[in-house]
Design an enzyme around this catalytic site. Structure first.
Site, PDB file in Angstrom:
ATOM      1  N   MET A 295     -10.089   3.426  -0.100  1.00  0.00           N
ATOM      2  CA  MET A 295     -11.380   4.110   0.033  1.00  0.00           C
ATOM      3  C   MET A 295     -12.330   3.362   0.961  1.00  0.00           C
ATOM      4  SD  MET A 295     -11.597   7.004  -1.521  1.00  0.00           S
ATOM      5  CE  MET A 295     -13.370   7.196  -1.630  1.00  0.00           C
TER       6      MET A 295
ATOM      7  N   GLU B   7       0.853  -1.185   0.000  1.00  0.00           N
ATOM      8  CA  GLU B   7       0.000   0.000   0.000  1.00  0.00           C
ATOM      9  C   GLU B   7       0.889   1.235   0.000  1.00  0.00           C
ATOM     10  OE1 GLU B   7      -2.251   2.988   0.054  1.00  0.00           O
ATOM     11  OE2 GLU B   7      -3.314   1.055  -0.007  1.00  0.00           O
TER      12      GLU B   7
ATOM     13  N   HIS C 211     -16.719   7.252  -7.976  1.00  0.00           N
ATOM     14  CA  HIS C 211     -16.945   5.918  -8.546  1.00  0.00           C
ATOM     15  C   HIS C 211     -16.434   5.898  -9.983  1.00  0.00           C
ATOM     16  CE1 HIS C 211     -20.574   5.761  -5.580  1.00  0.00           C
ATOM     17  NE2 HIS C 211     -19.435   5.478  -4.983  1.00  0.00           N
TER      18      HIS C 211
ATOM     19  N   ASN D  26     -13.171  -0.925  -9.030  1.00  0.00           N
ATOM     20  CA  ASN D  26     -14.288  -0.394  -9.815  1.00  0.00           C
ATOM     21  C   ASN D  26     -13.965  -0.318 -11.298  1.00  0.00           C
ATOM     22  OD1 ASN D  26     -15.570  -0.033  -7.356  1.00  0.00           O
ATOM     23  ND2 ASN D  26     -15.314   2.187  -7.309  1.00  0.00           N
TER      24      ASN D  26
ATOM     25  N   SER E 200      -7.848   8.224  -2.261  1.00  0.00           N
ATOM     26  CA  SER E 200      -7.337   8.112  -0.905  1.00  0.00           C
ATOM     27  C   SER E 200      -6.078   7.270  -0.932  1.00  0.00           C
ATOM     28  CB  SER E 200      -8.377   7.463   0.012  1.00  0.00           C
ATOM     29  OG  SER E 200      -7.871   7.306   1.326  1.00  0.00           O
TER      30      SER E 200
ATOM     31  N   THR F 271     -19.413  -0.624  -5.077  1.00  0.00           N
ATOM     32  CA  THR F 271     -18.522  -1.399  -4.197  1.00  0.00           C
ATOM     33  C   THR F 271     -18.950  -2.852  -4.070  1.00  0.00           C
ATOM     34  OG1 THR F 271     -17.961   0.600  -2.961  1.00  0.00           O
ATOM     35  CG2 THR F 271     -17.467  -1.512  -1.916  1.00  0.00           C
TER      36      THR F 271
END
Length: 509
Positions: free
Chosen positions: A131, A41, A441, A475, A125, A487
């Site tokens: 997110m 990450e 989205h 997504n 994010s 999601t």
């Protein structure tokens, strides 16, 4: 024993710690418990339990988590960030509250070509949980043409049901009770009809624990993975710069420690990129993996929200109140009405405004409508060969326009906003189209397809065309025009793909 060989450091490398990457990790860990799984990450750890939703945190921890995950704006208070917004971008209360906390802009000063509207509010994010620690927790199922036509319906329904269980989805069933039932009845009378998906209530990934409402964050997906799978490691502040390829096979990735700057490589039997709808194609581009569809067919549904004052027949004082019922009435997508509406009275929800705020505030309600975009190849996120972003990755530029069909859809969404408000009360202001990118989205950029014909990036099991042992998720894999929050679908698709990936690992044991 795990499917090791002398040339791999791990069995599976997962890029990104959001909902899709976490579903891959959990599923592989459950099916191959001795697998060595490394999840990287780019962002930092945040306070509290790993992957917990910020709404479950104390106010102090929530604010700290939001500041940590703002990427290049980490540590910047929201009011200060608002000083750096492109001219013409609406710095409204809604925009400040839903885009900036915990997020950072892709490009707050976009350069638009003639006819483009761009996605000036496009945000992301960067932190452990992605997110999934900030999301609104709405989990509607896709309907009619929102569904992916080349996945058998029974298979997709099973995957959606599994995702609902993992996310802890709860749903109030019609007709509901009290004020929620009255609003549901009014919306059903107004919007139900032949061929239309019936009005119901919004499913949500949240539940009550005693007197406390708990939101499902990414941690709900990961579960007890560290305890159950000894070979699992989550490595924060680690940037995946590129996927390593040998003879058309993904064999690992080049990683950079964002604290020390040190660059290293990790070799993996399988590589999964779930960075998000914009950064997943960015990683592939940086790796020289550039199928024709990469970054194209970018699709973000339109968003329109407004407040209303409930009429006398819907005065909350006339109804009993159960704060455990969310009371969020859902007007689902249908092909004949390609949009999704939501109606919620604040006084009949966990977000209620107290009586001491006055009679007017006690009657406050919210309308939110999302409409499907006309999906086009020309709508895209492009990547620079020479310029880099804050993270040192290829700089993004978003190309996005509205078609004549889109303009008609937006007009219909406005009309439905007026209709839904008039049925139960009176708008306090006119419905306004949210700045592009506000819904967060972003779909279609690594879209799946039934065949490798240049119009997709991966197959229906999320395997990248032409590159062995490389998977994607998030997504961005959704290929259809949708209005529903994505999601649930994203987690379901990741589960299907992870099962296939795990089976190939098991075969190699």
């Amino acid at each position: 024993m795990s499917p090791r060989n002398d040339r791999t450091d791990v069995d599976v490398l997962i890029v990104g710690s959001g909902p899709a990457g976490s579903m891959y990790a959990r599923t592989i860990g459950e099916l191959v418990p001795h697998a060595r799984i490394l999840m990287v990450e780019a962002g930092p750890r945040v306070p509290g339990t790993r992957g917990d939703h910020t709404q479950n945190m104390s106010e102090q921890d929530r604010e700290a988590a939001q500041l940590l995950t703002q990427g290049p704006d980490a540590g910047t208070q929201r009011d200060a960030a608002l000083l750096d917004i492109a001219e013409g971008l609406d710095p409204s209360l809604e925009f400040r509250q839903t885009v900036l906390p915990g997020l950072h802009f892709v490009d707050s000063h976009p350069t638009l070509r003639s006819g483009e509207v761009g996605l000036p509010a496009a945000s992301m994010s960067t932190g452990v949980g992605g997110m999934g620690i900030h999301w609104g927790a709405s989990t509607p199922r896709p309907h009619q043409s929102e569904r992916i036509p080349f996945i058998p319906e029974d298979e997709m329904d099973a995957a959606l049901s599994h995702a609902e269980r993992v996310l802890g989805v709860t749903e109030q069933r019609p007709p509901g009770a009290g004020l929620a039932a009255a609003i549901h009845s009014a919306m059903a009378e107004e919007f139900d009809g032949p061929g239309l998906t019936p009005v119901g209530f919004m499913p949500s990934a949240m539940h009550w624990e005693g007197e406390r409402l708990v939101f499902s964050g990414t941690g709900a997906i990961l579960g007890d993975l560290e305890e159950d799978v000894p070979g699992f490691e989550l490595r924060p502040e680690t940037l995946a710069r590129r996927v390593l390829l040998e003879d058309g096979v993904a064999v690992g990735a080049e990683l950079q420690d964002r604290i020390t700057g040190e660059v290293s490589t990790v070799r993996a039997a399988r590589v999964v990129v779930c960075a998000d709808g914009l950064r997943t194609p960015q990683v592939l581009f940086a790796s020289g993996i550039r199928p024709r569809a990469l970054g194209h067919y970018l699709n973000e549904h339109f968003q329109m929200a407004s407040f209303l004052q409930l009429g006398d027949d819907f005065d909350p004082a006339r109804f009993g109140r159960d704060p455990r019922e969310h009371g969020y009435v859902l007007i689902p997508f249908s092909d004949a009405r390609p949009m999704q509406g939501g109606v919620m009275a604040l006084a009949d929800s966990p977000y209620a405004i107290g009586d001491d705020d006055g009679a007017a505030a006690s009657r406050l309600g919210i309308l939110a409508w999302y409409a499907a975009k006309d999906v086009r190849y020309e709508d895209a996120v492009e990547f620079s060969e020479t310029e880099t972003d804050f993270f040192g990755m290829p700089r993004m530029t978003i190309r996005y326009s509205r078609t004549d069909h889109d303009q008609k859809t937006i007009s219909a969404m406005y009309a439905n906003s007026i209709r839904s408000a008039a049925r139960i009360g009176e708008l306090t202001d006119q419905p306004t189209l949210a700045a592009g990118g506000s819904s967060l989205h972003y779909q279609g950029t690594v879209r799946m397809g039934p065949v490798d014909d240049g119009s997709s990036v991966c197959d229906e099991r999320l395997r990248v065309w032409g590159i062995a042992h490389l998977y994607v998720g998030g997504n961005g894999v959704i290929p259809t025009a949708t209005a529903a929050n994505p999601t649930l679908t994203t987690v379901a698709l990741a589960w299907r793909a992870a099962k296939e990936l795990a089976a190939t690992l098991a075969d190699e044991r």
